[in-house]
Scaffold this motif. Structure first.
Motif, mmCIF file in Angstrom:
data_model
loop_
_atom_site.group_PDB
_atom_site.id
_atom_site.type_symbol
_atom_site.label_atom_id
_atom_site.label_comp_id
_atom_site.label_asym_id
_atom_site.label_seq_id
_atom_site.Cartn_x
_atom_site.Cartn_y
_atom_site.Cartn_z
ATOM 1 N N ASP A 447 5.215 -9.121 3.948
ATOM 2 C CA ASP A 447 5.727 -10.429 4.354
ATOM 3 C C ASP A 447 4.740 -11.505 3.906
ATOM 4 O OD1 ASP A 447 7.491 -12.246 5.471
ATOM 5 O OD2 ASP A 447 6.630 -12.123 7.481
ATOM 6 N N TRP A 448 5.278 -12.653 3.507
ATOM 7 C CA TRP A 448 4.457 -13.799 3.117
ATOM 8 C C TRP A 448 4.615 -14.856 4.199
ATOM 9 C CZ3 TRP A 448 3.559 -14.329 -2.710
ATOM 10 C CH2 TRP A 448 2.465 -15.177 -2.960
ATOM 11 N N SER A 449 3.517 -15.338 4.753
ATOM 12 C CA SER A 449 3.615 -16.299 5.859
ATOM 13 C C SER A 449 4.268 -17.590 5.379
ATOM 14 C CB SER A 449 2.231 -16.593 6.443
ATOM 15 O OG SER A 449 1.400 -17.192 5.475
ATOM 16 N N PRO A 450 5.121 -18.199 6.221
ATOM 17 C CA PRO A 450 5.812 -19.428 5.815
ATOM 18 C C PRO A 450 4.880 -20.575 5.441
ATOM 19 C CG PRO A 450 6.882 -18.471 7.734
ATOM 20 C CD PRO A 450 5.624 -17.687 7.513
ATOM 21 N N ASP A 451 3.643 -20.557 5.954
ATOM 22 C CA ASP A 451 2.700 -21.616 5.565
ATOM 23 C C ASP A 451 1.979 -21.289 4.253
ATOM 24 O OD1 ASP A 451 0.983 -19.612 6.315
ATOM 25 O OD2 ASP A 451 -0.077 -20.761 7.851
ATOM 26 N N GLY A 452 2.276 -20.135 3.672
ATOM 27 C CA GLY A 452 1.751 -19.763 2.370
ATOM 28 C C GLY A 452 0.333 -19.214 2.355
ATOM 29 N N ALA A 453 -0.295 -19.107 3.520
ATOM 30 C CA ALA A 453 -1.722 -18.764 3.566
ATOM 31 C C ALA A 453 -2.009 -17.285 3.348
ATOM 32 C CB ALA A 453 -2.318 -19.204 4.901
ATOM 33 N N ARG A 454 -1.111 -16.413 3.826
ATOM 34 C CA ARG A 454 -1.419 -14.973 3.812
ATOM 35 C C ARG A 454 -0.211 -14.133 3.414
ATOM 36 N NH1 ARG A 454 -3.743 -16.927 8.530
ATOM 37 N NH2 ARG A 454 -5.946 -16.434 8.897
ATOM 38 N N VAL A 455 -0.532 -12.948 2.916
ATOM 39 C CA VAL A 455 0.458 -11.886 2.752
ATOM 40 C C VAL A 455 -0.014 -10.711 3.605
ATOM 41 C CG1 VAL A 455 1.351 -10.141 1.138
ATOM 42 C CG2 VAL A 455 1.280 -12.545 0.458
ATOM 43 N N VAL A 456 0.930 -10.054 4.284
ATOM 44 C CA VAL A 456 0.596 -8.862 5.059
ATOM 45 C C VAL A 456 1.338 -7.673 4.470
ATOM 46 C CG1 VAL A 456 2.465 -9.200 6.747
ATOM 47 C CG2 VAL A 456 0.451 -7.872 7.389
ATOM 48 N N SER A 457 0.696 -6.505 4.479
ATOM 49 C CA SER A 457 1.356 -5.287 4.001
ATOM 50 C C SER A 457 0.963 -4.122 4.894
ATOM 51 C CB SER A 457 0.971 -4.990 2.542
ATOM 52 O OG SER A 457 -0.429 -4.799 2.421
ATOM 53 N N GLY A 458 1.867 -3.181 5.047
ATOM 54 C CA GLY A 458 1.608 -1.996 5.866
ATOM 55 C C GLY A 458 2.464 -0.843 5.390
ATOM 56 N N GLY A 459 2.048 0.376 5.753
ATOM 57 C CA GLY A 459 2.821 1.509 5.275
ATOM 58 C C GLY A 459 2.401 2.832 5.865
ATOM 59 N N LYS A 460 2.539 3.857 5.044
ATOM 60 C CA LYS A 460 2.362 5.240 5.487
ATOM 61 C C LYS A 460 0.918 5.574 5.846
ATOM 62 C CE LYS A 460 4.176 9.779 4.093
ATOM 63 N NZ LYS A 460 4.808 10.525 2.975
ATOM 64 N N ASP A 461 -0.046 4.809 5.315
ATOM 65 C CA ASP A 461 -1.462 5.097 5.591
ATOM 66 C C ASP A 461 -1.932 4.547 6.941
ATOM 67 O OD1 ASP A 461 -1.581 2.412 5.072
ATOM 68 O OD2 ASP A 461 -2.932 2.536 3.358
ATOM 69 N N LYS A 462 -0.999 3.938 7.720
ATOM 70 C CA LYS A 462 -1.233 3.478 9.109
ATOM 71 C C LYS A 462 -2.123 2.246 9.204
ATOM 72 C CE LYS A 462 -1.368 8.382 10.334
ATOM 73 N NZ LYS A 462 -2.166 9.448 10.964
ATOM 74 N N VAL A 463 -2.510 1.656 8.070
ATOM 75 C CA VAL A 463 -3.361 0.462 8.135
ATOM 76 C C VAL A 463 -2.587 -0.774 7.701
ATOM 77 C CG1 VAL A 463 -5.484 1.763 7.732
ATOM 78 C CG2 VAL A 463 -4.324 0.680 5.795
ATOM 79 N N LEU A 464 -3.016 -1.894 8.270
ATOM 80 C CA LEU A 464 -2.436 -3.189 7.961
ATOM 81 C C LEU A 464 -3.425 -3.932 7.069
ATOM 82 C CD1 LEU A 464 0.105 -4.818 8.978
ATOM 83 C CD2 LEU A 464 -1.461 -5.947 10.569
ATOM 84 N N LYS A 465 -2.950 -4.485 5.980
ATOM 85 C CA LYS A 465 -3.837 -5.254 5.098
ATOM 86 C C LYS A 465 -3.388 -6.706 5.048
ATOM 87 C CE LYS A 465 -5.745 -1.631 2.131
ATOM 88 N NZ LYS A 465 -7.162 -1.944 2.361
ATOM 89 N N LEU A 466 -4.365 -7.605 5.157
ATOM 90 C CA LEU A 466 -4.111 -9.034 5.000
ATOM 91 C C LEU A 466 -4.713 -9.500 3.692
ATOM 92 C CD1 LEU A 466 -4.835 -10.210 8.647
ATOM 93 C CD2 LEU A 466 -2.622 -10.271 7.484
ATOM 94 N N TRP A 467 -3.915 -10.225 2.929
ATOM 95 C CA TRP A 467 -4.311 -10.684 1.586
ATOM 96 C C TRP A 467 -4.308 -12.209 1.560
ATOM 97 C CZ3 TRP A 467 -5.113 -6.393 -1.603
ATOM 98 C CH2 TRP A 467 -4.493 -5.203 -1.214
ATOM 99 N N ARG A 468 -5.332 -12.783 0.919
ATOM 100 C CA ARG A 468 -5.411 -14.238 0.788
ATOM 101 C C ARG A 468 -5.833 -14.597 -0.637
ATOM 102 N NH1 ARG A 468 -7.872 -16.984 6.163
ATOM 103 N NH2 ARG A 468 -6.713 -18.680 5.233
ATOM 104 N N SER A 469 -5.735 -15.887 -0.935
ATOM 105 C CA SER A 469 -6.102 -16.338 -2.284
ATOM 106 C C SER A 469 -7.610 -16.503 -2.403
ATOM 107 C CB SER A 469 -5.401 -17.663 -2.604
ATOM 108 O OG SER A 469 -5.769 -18.641 -1.658
#
Length: 469
Positions: A447-469
């Motif tokens: 998901d990409w935050s509506p304010d454009g600041a972050r992307v979040v990703s999650g999956g089978k490895d049970k961890v959540l990753k936050l991505w920024r510019s």
């Protein structure tokens, strides 16, 4: 057709049109060397405004000069008639592509199935196979609340349009409402479905006017749709007509509920009295996914990036929607997409073919002009949001693409795949901009935050990753 010897100093007849095809002013003769700055000055003069606009020639954005964009499509543009240049208001802010992982958050004991930012990007929630919902603190990028009430996998989550609640649905068929501030459950568990919850949709804020009147719709594998009053904690309407499981729900900006099903149909409901308005047919297999051209506007509610003090959701809706109609796109196990204008006709506007395997997700860009589709065939395809015309294929993933999400300025797209990567794509050049490895296994949600600041990703490895510019 245009001759290849046409130089940048030659002239061309053009007409400015808006996104709905309405002409602005008369035909004009312009030099092919006209730049976006000159087009901007010209359209401001024609419309008597000071707004910033972006310009498109067919599916290509004019980024530098008219001449360079014409060279990209010599075989598509005829100069015997006036060339139509589409103008539209630019996004309020520019979103920068995410390039680095700022946090890897542990906590869930099983795969993360859903991750979603709230309406303005200030809060984040996830649902997991460990039967919990978690809220995360974005200021410190750390766990905030762990919500335990579900007995089986949390399959779907959905934010209330003002972030008053977060709704979650599980494999047991229960729906829970949570308070994002405290992590406590609001009211009793909503029961009634006989099989798992496959989708949730809140009533848009501008339709409800009062945040407490934003009812919740839930769709289930049992084929039924239930409309819930979150304040009373009661089912106020049950919609039954599908003969197989419901796969996707959309509560539209026109206050209609669209439901897709494994019975190959899409049904249109009037939630005020539960009437089935019409049935859309055409797909040859399960309908997996749907998107509305107004999804982004309904998601942000009364949050207007250009006017932070705005509280009138209807005003925000009308501002961003403009005079354009509400379109629906559906994707299916039959490898095709259909584009619909469901308020006017039951026949599809276009049948969009090209994918070689089933379609996982479709998404309209925030401005409703473009459609992206993700498929098991490892590709993402881009389509015109008005006529369904194919534009481009984004290739780079080596396994199935599960989810996609647009940036709020319509310029970027992020995709999550079974190949354990997240990728960011440029919508100007339709090319890969950033490859974001880091997950140890399949990435189920992005998901990409509506304010454009972050992307979040999650999956089978049970961890959540936050991505920024």
């Amino acid at each position: 057709m245009m001759g290849t010897d046409a130089g940048s100093d030659s002239r061309i007849l053009v007409r400015f049109v808006d996104v709905n095809g309405a002409a602005a002013g008369h035909q004009l003769e312009l030099p092919r060397s006209a730049t976006t700055y000159q087009l901007q000055a010209l359209i401001n003069n024609v419309l008597s405004t000071e707004e910033k606009y972006q310009f498109h020639l067919n599916e290509y954005e004019i980024t530098e000069s008219l001449h360079k964009t014409l060279l990209l499509q010599e075989d598509k543009v005829s100069t015997e008639n006036a060339v139509e240049i589409v103008y539209e208001e630019q996004a309020v802010f520019k979103v920068r592509a995410v390039t680095r992982c700022t946090s890897t958050l542990h906590g869930h004991g099983e795969a993360i199935i859903n991750a979603a930012f709230n309406h303005n990007g200030t809060q984040l929630a996830t649902g997991s196979g460990d039967a919990t919902v978690r809220f995360w603190d974005l200021s410190t990028e750390s766990p905030l609340h762990t919500c335990k009430s579900h007995k089986q996998w949390v399959l779907v989550i959905a934010w209330h349009p003002t972030s008053l609640y977060l709704a979650s649905g599980c494999k047991k068929g229960d729906v829970c409402l949570w308070d994002p501030r405290t992590g406590a459950r609001r009211g009793k568990v909503l029961t009634g479905h006989k099989k798992w919850i496959s989708c949730l949709a809140w009533r848009p804020l501008h339709c409800a006017k009062d945040p407490n009147k934003c009812f919740l719709a839930s769709g289930s594998k049992d084929g039924s749709i239930k409309v819930w009053d979150p304040v009373l904690g009661q089912c106020c309407r049950s919609l039954t007509s599908h003969t197989q499981g419901v796969t996707c729900l959309k509560w539209s900006g026109e206050d209609l509920i669209y439901s897709s099903s494994q019975d190959r149909t899409i049904k249109v409901w009037r939630p005020s009295d539960g009437v089935l308005c019409r049935t859309l047919q055409g797909h040859g297999h399960w309908v997996n996914t749907m998107a509305l051209s107004t999804d982004y506007i309904c998601r942000i509610g009364s949050w207007d990036p250009s006017n932070p003090g705005e509280t009138d959701a209807l005003k925000v809706y009308n501002k961003y929607k403009g005079t354009s109609e509400e379109y629906l796109v559906s994707g299916s196990d039959d490898f095709t997409l259909f584009l619909w204008n469901p308020s006017k006709q039951t026949k599809p506007l276009a049948r969009m073919t090209g994918h070689q395997q089933l379609i996982n997700q479709v998404n309209f860009s925030p401005n409703g002009r473009t459609i992206a589709s993700a498929s098991f065939d490892k590709s993402v395809k881009i389509w015109d949001g008005r006529g369904g015309k194919f534009i481009s294929t984004l290739r780079g993933h080596v396994k199935a693409v599960y989810q996609i999400c647009w940036s709020s300025d319509n310029k970027l797209l992020v995709s999550a795949s079974s190949d354990s990567t997240v990728k960011v794509w440029c919508m100007r050049t339709f090319s890969l901009l950033q490859d974001l490895p880091g997950h140890a296994d399949e990435v189920y949600t992005v998901d990409w935050s509506p304010d454009g600041a972050r992307v979040v990703s999650g999956g089978k490895d049970k961890v959540l990753k936050l991505w920024r510019s």
